[in-house]
Design a protein around this motif. Structure first.
Motif, PDB file in Angstrom:
ATOM      1  N   ARG A   1      31.982  36.668  41.219  1.00 17.03           N
ATOM      2  CA  ARG A   1      31.151  35.596  41.776  1.00 17.03           C
ATOM      3  C   ARG A   1      29.732  36.102  41.958  1.00 17.03           C
ATOM      4  O   ARG A   1      29.506  37.301  42.088  1.00 17.03           O
ATOM      5  CB  ARG A   1      31.694  35.139  43.130  1.00 17.03           C
ATOM      6  CG  ARG A   1      33.053  34.489  43.050  1.00 17.03           C
ATOM      7  CD  ARG A   1      33.456  34.020  44.425  1.00 17.03           C
ATOM      8  NE  ARG A   1      34.732  33.348  44.410  1.00 17.03           N
ATOM      9  CZ  ARG A   1      35.316  32.879  45.499  1.00 17.03           C
ATOM     10  NH1 ARG A   1      34.744  33.012  46.675  1.00 17.03           N
ATOM     11  NH2 ARG A   1      36.472  32.277  45.417  1.00 17.03           N
TER      12      ARG A   1
ATOM     13  N   TYR B   1      45.438  31.841  41.113  1.00 21.44           N
ATOM     14  CA  TYR B   1      45.349  30.557  40.417  1.00 21.44           C
ATOM     15  C   TYR B   1      45.115  30.786  38.923  1.00 21.44           C
ATOM     16  O   TYR B   1      45.754  30.157  38.081  1.00 21.44           O
ATOM     17  CB  TYR B   1      44.220  29.716  41.019  1.00 21.44           C
ATOM     18  CG  TYR B   1      44.024  28.399  40.313  1.00 21.44           C
ATOM     19  CD1 TYR B   1      44.869  27.324  40.569  1.00 21.44           C
ATOM     20  CD2 TYR B   1      43.000  28.237  39.385  1.00 21.44           C
ATOM     21  CE1 TYR B   1      44.693  26.119  39.912  1.00 21.44           C
ATOM     22  CE2 TYR B   1      42.817  27.031  38.725  1.00 21.44           C
ATOM     23  CZ  TYR B   1      43.664  25.973  38.987  1.00 21.44           C
ATOM     24  OH  TYR B   1      43.486  24.788  38.323  1.00 21.44           O
TER      25      TYR B   1
ATOM     26  N   ASN C   1      35.793  36.538  52.881  1.00 19.20           N
ATOM     27  CA  ASN C   1      36.147  35.780  51.677  1.00 19.20           C
ATOM     28  C   ASN C   1      37.274  36.425  50.875  1.00 19.20           C
ATOM     29  O   ASN C   1      37.579  35.969  49.779  1.00 19.20           O
ATOM     30  CB  ASN C   1      34.920  35.622  50.779  1.00 19.20           C
ATOM     31  CG  ASN C   1      33.850  34.786  51.422  1.00 19.20           C
ATOM     32  OD1 ASN C   1      34.139  33.960  52.285  1.00 19.20           O
ATOM     33  ND2 ASN C   1      32.616  34.991  51.023  1.00 19.20           N
TER      34      ASN C   1
ATOM     35  N   THR D   1      50.230  32.586  45.656  1.00 17.28           N
ATOM     36  CA  THR D   1      49.287  33.374  46.445  1.00 17.28           C
ATOM     37  C   THR D   1      50.046  34.085  47.564  1.00 17.28           C
ATOM     38  O   THR D   1      50.837  33.455  48.259  1.00 17.28           O
ATOM     39  CB  THR D   1      48.204  32.466  47.051  1.00 17.28           C
ATOM     40  OG1 THR D   1      47.533  31.784  45.985  1.00 17.28           O
ATOM     41  CG2 THR D   1      47.192  33.268  47.842  1.00 17.28           C
TER      42      THR D   1
ATOM     43  N   SER E   1      43.186  34.139  46.181  1.00 20.48           N
ATOM     44  CA  SER E   1      43.665  32.812  45.783  1.00 20.48           C
ATOM     45  C   SER E   1      43.152  32.431  44.398  1.00 20.48           C
ATOM     46  O   SER E   1      43.904  31.914  43.576  1.00 20.48           O
ATOM     47  CB  SER E   1      43.232  31.750  46.795  1.00 20.48           C
ATOM     48  OG  SER E   1      43.869  31.957  48.014  1.00 20.48           O
ATOM     49  N   GLU E   2      41.882  32.689  44.150  1.00 20.10           N
ATOM     50  CA  GLU E   2      41.311  32.359  42.846  1.00 20.10           C
ATOM     51  C   GLU E   2      41.961  33.165  41.727  1.00 20.10           C
ATOM     52  O   GLU E   2      42.280  32.644  40.664  1.00 20.10           O
ATOM     53  CB  GLU E   2      39.800  32.590  42.850  1.00 20.10           C
ATOM     54  CG  GLU E   2      39.133  32.158  41.565  1.00 20.10           C
ATOM     55  CD  GLU E   2      37.618  32.273  41.600  1.00 20.10           C
ATOM     56  OE1 GLU E   2      37.024  32.372  40.514  1.00 20.10           O
ATOM     57  OE2 GLU E   2      37.034  32.258  42.705  1.00 20.10           O
TER      58      GLU E   2
ATOM     59  N   ALA F   1      40.508  36.415  51.084  1.00 13.39           N
ATOM     60  CA  ALA F   1      41.604  35.499  50.737  1.00 13.39           C
ATOM     61  C   ALA F   1      41.195  34.537  49.631  1.00 13.39           C
ATOM     62  O   ALA F   1      42.019  34.185  48.774  1.00 13.39           O
ATOM     63  CB  ALA F   1      42.057  34.730  51.974  1.00 13.39           C
ATOM     64  N   ASP F   2      39.929  34.123  49.614  1.00 14.75           N
ATOM     65  CA  ASP F   2      39.450  33.230  48.554  1.00 14.75           C
ATOM     66  C   ASP F   2      39.502  33.914  47.191  1.00 14.75           C
ATOM     67  O   ASP F   2      39.879  33.301  46.196  1.00 14.75           O
ATOM     68  CB  ASP F   2      38.021  32.771  48.842  1.00 14.75           C
ATOM     69  CG  ASP F   2      37.926  31.895  50.071  1.00 14.75           C
ATOM     70  OD1 ASP F   2      38.941  31.272  50.450  1.00 14.75           O
ATOM     71  OD2 ASP F   2      36.828  31.842  50.667  1.00 14.75           O
ATOM     72  N   TYR F   3      39.115  35.180  47.147  1.00 10.34           N
ATOM     73  CA  TYR F   3      39.175  35.929  45.894  1.00 10.34           C
ATOM     74  C   TYR F   3      40.623  36.076  45.415  1.00 10.34           C
ATOM     75  O   TYR F   3      40.911  35.900  44.232  1.00 10.34           O
ATOM     76  CB  TYR F   3      38.562  37.325  46.062  1.00 10.34           C
ATOM     77  CG  TYR F   3      37.065  37.345  45.982  1.00 10.34           C
ATOM     78  CD1 TYR F   3      36.422  37.645  44.797  1.00 10.34           C
ATOM     79  CD2 TYR F   3      36.285  37.070  47.100  1.00 10.34           C
ATOM     80  CE1 TYR F   3      35.043  37.666  44.710  1.00 10.34           C
ATOM     81  CE2 TYR F   3      34.903  37.094  47.035  1.00 10.34           C
ATOM     82  CZ  TYR F   3      34.281  37.393  45.832  1.00 10.34           C
ATOM     83  OH  TYR F   3      32.915  37.410  45.759  1.00 10.34           O
TER      84      TYR F   3
END
Length: 73
Positions: free
Chosen positions: A9, A27, A17, A33, A23-24, A19-21
């Motif tokens: 990113r 995905y 962040n 996840t 999750s992405e 968890a966002d990484y």
């Protein structure tokens, strides 16, 4: 290794962040996840690597481990 992806990113990485990484990346791999606990974040911060085992997932997964590495370090 069966599958691999990279999450990159423009924003500066922060542990808020994390968890966002994860999750992405999951995905993109079309995988569940994992549940993220403090232990996972601490390992990533200290070793630039964390391993998620099937027991870290609520859903059943068909692999032995999910390895996440920081390629910047």
């Amino acid at each position: 290794m069966v599958k691999q992806t990279t999450v990159d990113r423009d924003e500066k990485f922060t542990y808020a962040n994390f968890a966002d990484y994860i999750s992405e990346g999951c995905y993109r791999l079309d995988e569940a996840t994992p549940l993220i606990i403090r232990h996972h974040i601490m390992n990533f911060a200290k070793f630039h690597r964390v391993v998620f085992l099937p027991s870290d997932f609520v859903e059943k997964v068909d692999f032995d481990k999910l390895v996440v590495e920081n390629l910047e370090e």
